[in-house]
Structures are given as structure tokens and as C-alpha cells.
Write an enzyme that holds these catalytic residues in place. Structure first.
Site, PDB file in Angstrom:
ATOM      1  N   ARG A 149       0.590  -1.107  -0.040  1.00  0.00           N
ATOM      2  CA  ARG A 149      -0.077  -0.214  -0.144  1.00  0.00           C
ATOM      3  C   ARG A 149       0.822   1.243  -0.001  1.00  0.00           C
ATOM      4  NH1 ARG A 149      -2.412   0.257   4.870  1.00  0.00           N
ATOM      5  NH2 ARG A 149      -1.726   2.312   5.369  1.00  0.00           N
ATOM      6  N   LYS A 170      -7.856   5.538 -19.940  1.00  0.00           N
ATOM      7  CA  LYS A 170      -8.119   5.911 -21.104  1.00  0.00           C
ATOM      8  C   LYS A 170      -7.066   5.675 -22.015  1.00  0.00           C
ATOM      9  CE  LYS A 170     -11.611   6.947 -18.903  1.00  0.00           C
ATOM     10  NZ  LYS A 170     -12.032   8.270 -18.441  1.00  0.00           N
ATOM     11  N   TYR A 226     -14.858  16.833 -15.997  1.00  0.00           N
ATOM     12  CA  TYR A 226     -15.507  15.231 -16.033  1.00  0.00           C
ATOM     13  C   TYR A 226     -16.556  15.318 -14.849  1.00  0.00           C
ATOM     14  CZ  TYR A 226     -15.269  10.275 -15.040  1.00  0.00           C
ATOM     15  OH  TYR A 226     -15.633   8.971 -14.771  1.00  0.00           O
ATOM     16  N   ASP A 234      -6.180  18.570 -15.865  1.00  0.00           N
ATOM     17  CA  ASP A 234      -6.635  16.929 -16.263  1.00  0.00           C
ATOM     18  C   ASP A 234      -6.236  16.841 -17.736  1.00  0.00           C
ATOM     19  OD1 ASP A 234      -8.077  14.915 -16.945  1.00  0.00           O
ATOM     20  OD2 ASP A 234      -9.506  14.923 -15.731  1.00  0.00           O
TER      21      ASP A 234
HETATM   22  C1  LIG Z   1     -12.477   8.912 -17.010  1.00  0.00           C
HETATM   23  C2  LIG Z   1     -11.997  10.387 -16.424  1.00  0.00           C
HETATM   24  C3  LIG Z   1     -11.836  10.665 -15.316  1.00  0.00           C
HETATM   25  C4  LIG Z   1     -11.834   9.477 -14.186  1.00  0.00           C
HETATM   26  O1  LIG Z   1     -10.955   8.509 -14.439  1.00  0.00           O
HETATM   27  P1  LIG Z   1     -11.432   7.049 -13.996  1.00  0.00           P
HETATM   28  O2  LIG Z   1     -10.314   6.166 -14.369  1.00  0.00           O
HETATM   29  O3  LIG Z   1     -12.604   6.571 -14.594  1.00  0.00           O
HETATM   30  O4  LIG Z   1     -11.593   7.036 -12.258  1.00  0.00           O
HETATM   31  C5  LIG Z   1     -11.343  11.951 -14.989  1.00  0.00           C
HETATM   32  N1  LIG Z   1     -11.093  12.892 -16.052  1.00  0.00           N
HETATM   33  C6  LIG Z   1     -11.488  12.489 -17.256  1.00  0.00           C
HETATM   34  C7  LIG Z   1     -11.206  13.858 -18.413  1.00  0.00           C
HETATM   35  C8  LIG Z   1     -11.933  11.386 -17.595  1.00  0.00           C
HETATM   36  O5  LIG Z   1     -12.032  11.162 -19.055  1.00  0.00           O
END
Ligand SMILES: *Cc1c(COP(=O)(O)O)cnc(C)c1O
Length: 388
Positions: A55, A205, A108, A180
């Protein structure tokens, strides 16, 4: 116990013999690590490095984090069990009650609810600002503003915020800046080089790219990453070694995948602009996109996301969605397979007309994460799906 059956455990360091030097990073599937002596444990506790408990840190995850830091041009990076674990740990680490977060309004949904509903319970308030206000943050920031959060390109219309301007305004005001970078990926956009303090990404992604790992990352200067890392120990959001291995493998092809996503998305966007039934194509690589100039100035590629606004509103979007044959119907983005989503049924579900208008979202929108199939096949499929 069966007579003659030994229950003696063979420890990993007793097995084998010759030292193996694997080309790829092994999966250290262990929760805990052994010590030769109390002195070695003491050295670990004194900051001498090593491993105690997964962890806290794990060799597979540490290898992944070095790779993630390299991708982002950062001193250091952290890997998390999801993008939301990365975002929540970052925000919990860097804010205290009384602080305010200023945030771009097109973000998001999970991040929005984290800021709007959840962090407010801990005395951290949030204010959401339009893309226009992002251009003059000095006028937006108040005495309690501690952190700026922004997504560019944004979902679903791929609006782009001038990252250099945002970073400079934050620096001048002593506000921490976070981008982000999920939609762009580090191949297309390097926020740290543009001057922001931290980047955050959903590695579920493009970074992993195969739609089979849920993970997240934060990258930036060592001191900030150390602080967020301490909070990660407490909140427990570190990534497991197995998905860390898969993500490391995905990262090896990130540059070539993203280059092809860029090329395919541009071909699909161009091929649909002006097509019958398509009111508008939103893609930052098109001259018609309102932020094309900003995107050109700060991105080296325009990404794999294309948003269509169809004539005929929601009925037309639903009809096209249901008729797709190559493009699959699914949430998320950034994988090998092209997938389509309807923003008002996914990311913007339940929004009022006023809220949709504020985010520049219409009921006729169809968002496509253009995958790595032959671009001509994807284009033909979307055209036939829209066709009368
Ligand atoms: C999918 C996404 C998130 C969240 O990520 P997870 O891996 O689903 O927790 C945050 N910001 C953006 C722009 C996203 O597309």
C-alpha cells in the site's frame, strides 16, 4: 495432514539459483516484503529506500511511476487505482478547510461531484468558471483560492483553454494549478512544460489504451508528489501490481497509438464536416473549431475524440447510435476500439436545458472516441448510421 507431505514454505529468494534479468518488469504480486535484519528495517524507516508494504510502494508500481513521470516530463509521478482516486487524493492532500478551488465548468462529472458535493463536507468550497473567465483568472481568484483545476480539451466539445495563460495567472496569484490531461495524453500535450504545477490523468483511457485497466496518475515536482504520496498511503488508493504491469505494457505503445488516433480522428472529423445530417463537427484540429488556434499553439496533435452535433436533435443522435456497426456503443474513451456515446445519456445525464446550454452541450450530440481501425471503415460506418 497427509504423512510425508511437507508444509515448509519455499521463499522466493530460496527458489531459482541464477540471477534472472528479465527484459520486462515482473509483477511483484506481494503485499509485503521481508527484511534481513532490524537494521535493514531501520534503514528503510530512516528513508534509505526499499520496500515494506504494497500500500506504500511496490516495485512494479515504482517502475510504472518512473515511466509515467518520463511521459509527463515530470520529476515524479504516482499511480492510483483509478483516475478518481488520483483526483481525490490530490485534492485531499493539497487543500484544507477554508480553501477554495476554482474550476473550469466543463469538467468530468466525477470531478465535478467530488468538488461540488464531497469536498464541501470538509470545508473546501468550489467555484466553477466559464472558458471565457479562464482567460482572466486574476479577476476570478479570491483571497481563499488555493487551487485551480481545469480540463483541456474538455468533454464533449473539445474546448481548449490556453494553458500558458492559466499557469501564469496562477503563479502570479500563488494558486496551485492542475490540468486534467486525460483527453490529450502526454503525447499531444505537456502541461508541465506549459507551466502548470501538476497534471492528473485517468490512465484508464489513452495511457493504457486497451480498455482493460482502471488506473489514474498524478505527475509533477518531487515535493508536491511526496506530499500527495503520503496522503495516498492513508487513503489507500495505490494501484495494484497486476494492473500496473498491464499499464506499463500499454505505455510502451502510447506514442504510436496516439499518433494513429490523431490521424484517424482528423480523417473522420474532416469526412463528416458538411455531411448531410451533420449540423456541426467539433474537433480541435478543424479550422472551424473555436479553439483551433489555441490547440495549435499548445498541442502537437489534436487527439482521438470527435463530437458530432446532428440535425434532428436527440432522436437523430439515438438513431445513429443504434445503427452503428463498426463503432461500438460504450462509455469511456481512448481505446483501440472506436466507441460512441450520447453525452445527454452519459456524462450529461439529467442536466436541465440551461445547464446543457452552459456547457455547450446539445441533445443531438454524439461523441466518438476514434479507435485504431482503418479510418475509412469508421467514417463509412458513421456516415451510414447517420444516413437517411
Ligand atoms: C475517465 C475520466 C476521469 C476519471 O477517471 P477514472 O479512471 O474513470 O476514475 C477523469 N477525468 C477525465 C477527463 C476522464 O475522462
Amino acid at each position: 495432514m497427509v504423512k510425508g507431505f511437507s508444509t515448509r514454505l519455499i521463499h522466493a529468494d530460496e527458489a531459482g539459483g541464477a540471477v534472472a534479468r528479465p527484459l520486462t518488469t515482473p509483477i511483484y504480486e506481494t503485499t509485503t516484503f521481508t527484511f534481513e535484519s532490524a537494521a535493514e528495517l531501520q534503514r528503510y524507516q530512516d528513508g534509505g529506500g526499499g520496500f515494506l508494504y504494497s500500500r506504500y510502494e511496490n516495485p512494479t508500481v515504482v517502475a510504472l511511476e518512473a515511466q509515467l513521470a518520463t511521459a509527463d516530463g515530470a520529476d515524479a509521478a504516482l499511480a492510483f487505482g483509478s483516475g478518481m482516486a488520483a483526483a481525490s487524493t490530490l485534492l485531499m492532500a493539497l487543500t484544507t478547510p477554508g480553501d477554495e478551488v476554482v474550476c473550469g465548468s466543463a469538467i468530468y462529472g466525477g470531478t465535478f461531484h467530488l468538488l461540488n458535493g464531497f469536498l464541501a463536507r470538509f470545508g473546501v468550497t468550489s467555484r466553477f468558471v466559464s472558458p471565457e473567465q479562464m482567460g482572466d483568472l486574476g479577476a476570478v481568484f479570491g483571497p481563499r483560492t488555493r487551487l485551480l483545476w481545469c480540463e483541456t480539451p474538455s468533454n464533449p466539445t473539445l474546448r481548449c483553454v490556453d494553458v500558458r495563460t492559466v499557469a501564469a495567472a496562477c503563479r502570479a496569484a500563488g494558486v496551485m494549478s492542475v490540468i486534467d490531461n486525460t483527453f490529450a495524453s502526454p503525447v499531444n500535450q505537456q502541461p508541465l512544460a506549459l507551466g502548470v504545477d501538476l497534471t492528473m490523468q485517468s490512465a484508464s483511457k489513452y495511457l493504457n489504451g486497451h480498455s482493460d485497466v482502471t488506473a489514474g496518475t498524478v505527475a509533477g515536482p518531487a515535493a508536491l508528489i511526496e506530499k500527495i504520496g503520503k496522503t495516498r498511503r492513508l487513503l489507500g488508493g495505490i494501484l495494484d501490481p497486476q494492473p500496473a504491469y498491464a499499464l506499463l505494457r500499454g505505455l510502451k505503445t502510447l506514442a504510436v497509438r496516439v499518433a494513429q488516433h490523431n490521424a484517424n480522428a482528423l480523417a473522420v472529423a474532416r469526412g463528416l464536416e458538411g455531411h448531410p445530417g451533420v449540423a456541426r463537427v467539433w474537433y480541435p484540429g478543424l479550422e472551424s473549431h473555436p479553439d483551433h488556434a489555441v490547440a495549435r499553439a499548445q498541442m502537437s496533435g489534436f487527439g482521438g475524440m470527435v463530437c458530432l452535433d446532428l440535425e434532428g436533435g436527440q432522436a437523430a443522435a439515438i438513431r445513429a447510435y443504434d445503427r452503428m456497426q463498426v463503432v461500438r456503443r460504450a462509455a469511456s474513451l481512448g481505446g483501440v476500439e472506436s466507441i460512441a456515446s450520447i453525452p445527454v445519456l452519459t456524462s450529461h445525464y439529467g442536466y436541465t436545458d440551461a445547464q446543457l446550454a452552459e456547457g455547450g452541450v446539445t441533445r443531438g450530440m454524439l461523441r466518438i472516441s476514434v479507435g485504431l481501425e482503418d479510418a475509412a471503415d469508421v467514417l463509412a460506418d458513421v456516415r451510414q448510421a447517420i444516413g437517411q
